[in-house]
Design an enzyme around this catalytic site. Structure first.
Site, mmCIF file in Angstrom:
data_model
loop_
_atom_site.group_PDB
_atom_site.id
_atom_site.type_symbol
_atom_site.label_atom_id
_atom_site.label_comp_id
_atom_site.label_asym_id
_atom_site.label_seq_id
_atom_site.Cartn_x
_atom_site.Cartn_y
_atom_site.Cartn_z
ATOM 1 N NE ARG A 230 -4.064 2.140 1.992
ATOM 2 C CZ ARG A 230 -4.003 3.457 2.171
ATOM 3 N NH1 ARG A 230 -2.880 4.017 2.619
ATOM 4 N NH2 ARG A 230 -5.051 4.224 1.913
ATOM 5 C CB CYS A 231 3.952 2.163 1.827
ATOM 6 S SG CYS A 231 3.473 2.154 3.563
#
Length: 407
Positions: A396-397
């Site tokens: 996600r990052c």
């Protein structure tokens, strides 16, 4: 015409995503500069690039369009005047608003084509690369123990944080630490001057604020509900600020502000809590009390531009009400084991990227968490992670959704 940005959930089928392939900026981290650059270790670049390419291929194999931060930036800076304006601001934000160092950096970078220039800025500019003909006091008093005039941006492969797509717009974020502040200046120019986005997106909050907010704390739960972390990197004042803008000019009418520990291991909400299906979330047990509670505040629009706020601790009940669900399934990182959970959370076991309802991308190293997700009916695509994970960010990052289907 389709919207340039359209993200109304964390889980809608992902159509377009923005990544940054790690480059030489990673090799410009040294043991002495790790703390300054927000790293705990130094990734091995050749393997990190192979892992990132595998991540990108995993996405494209699912029919997702992958666009690259650095290429979008170069395309935005094709005009000479825009490029010069950008360089003036970038050099000023690197510490040289005027003077011979400013002028030398301008001459050095402006001579490059836009792609080479952006790559060099992200990589960092060493003092030894720039010719300062007539020194001034600033240049001769510069710290000779620090080799860079412009610091590298090794966190750039975490494209989630400098901006956050919300509905048909985005926030361009004021970052917390100096090491990352210039990343969102690049975002600003992409949105203002890249033909894909220019004049086509709403900016819910720009980077010209004193208070900080970062994309890892901004979760789009559906087309009218956000969750935002009160964290090491996002302040309560910034949440209230973006709430006012969204309540006034968008469909968003609910923001759940969730308080998490203010430390590096749990720097953003998405390192401890992510949405992976209509009623399923990953959660790191350490943010919850023994009876599963966490301080949170539900914000709604009030009268005359004011905000109403309710304090709660039962996050399950808050999510059930906000999302209109009869049940919420909180899936604990590392199956809640007191040893496995913090180990896998440290390696981004909670940081899942949803690419469709009930379909996620995760790091392969977090096998306990991944197996538990499968037991809960989630389809898991594992990606390689030995070097990428050294930056303390997961799938996600490393991704900024640009377009998702509605749910």
């Amino acid at each position: 015409m389709a919207n340039a940005i359209h993200v109304t959930s964390e889980i809608g089928k992902l159509k377009t995503v923005m990544l940054h392939r790690p480059g030489k900026e990673i090799e410009n981290i040294t043991p002495d500069s790790m703390e300054r650059l927000l790293f705990d270790d130094i990734p091995y670049l050749p393997i990190a690039q192979k892992e990132h390419d595998f991540f990108a291929k995993t996405l494209t194999d699912q029919g997702i369009e992958v666009i690259y931060f650095e290429k979008l930036a170069a395309d935005a800076l094709s005009d000479d005047g825009v490029r010069k304006e950008f360089l003036n601001r970038m050099i000023a934000e690197s510490g040289y608003a005027v003077g011979v160092i400013h002028d030398a950096l301008m001459e050095y970078l402006y001579a490059m084509d836009p792609q080479m220039m952006i790559n060099q800025i992200i990589e960092g500019v060493r003092a030894s690369d720039v010719n300062i003909v007539t020194p001034d006091l600033q240049s001769v008093s510069e710290n000779t123990d620090w080799p860079f005039l412009m610091d590298p941006m090794p966190n750039a492969y975490f494209t989630r944080d400098p901006q956050a797509s919300i509905g048909d717009g985005l926030s361009i974020n004021k970052m917390t630490f100096e090491a990352r502040m210039r990343e969102s200046l690049i975002t600003e120019y992409i949105m203002n001057y890249n033909p894909r986005f220019a004049g086509k997106v709403k900016v819910w909050r720009d980077r010209n604020h004193r208070t900080h907010i970062e994309g890892g704390d901004e979760l789009v739960l559906n087309d009218h509900v956000l969750a935002i972390g009160i964290s090491q990197r996002t302040t309560a004042n910034a949440i209230e600020d973006i709430a006012r803008n969204l309540f006034k000019d968008s469909n968003y009418d609910t923001i759940i502000a969730i308080s998490i520990p203010h430390n590096h291991a749990m720097m953003h909400l998405d390192t401890v809590f992510t949405m992976i299906n209509y009623e399923q979330f990953t959660v790191h047990p350490a943010i919850l009390t023994g009876d599963g509670k966490v301080d949170n505040w539900v914000l709604h629009p009030g009268k005359d531009g004011e905000i109403t706020m309710e304090h709660h601790t039962d996050i399950k009940e808050v999510l059930k009400k906000a999302l209109n669900k009869s049940e919420i399934d909180l899936i604990p990182t590392g199956n809640g084991d007191p040893i496995v959970a913090p180990r896998e959370q440290w390696n981004d076991g909670s940081n899942t990227l949803s690419i469709a309802p009930g379909v996620v991308v995760t790091y392969d190293r977090n096998y306990v968490s991944n197996d538990l997700l499968r037991q809960h009916g989630i389809l898991v695509h594992e990606v390689r992670s030995s070097e990428l994970s050294r930056g303390r960010g997961g799938p996600r990052c490393m991704s900024c959704p640009i377009v998702r289907e509605d749910i």
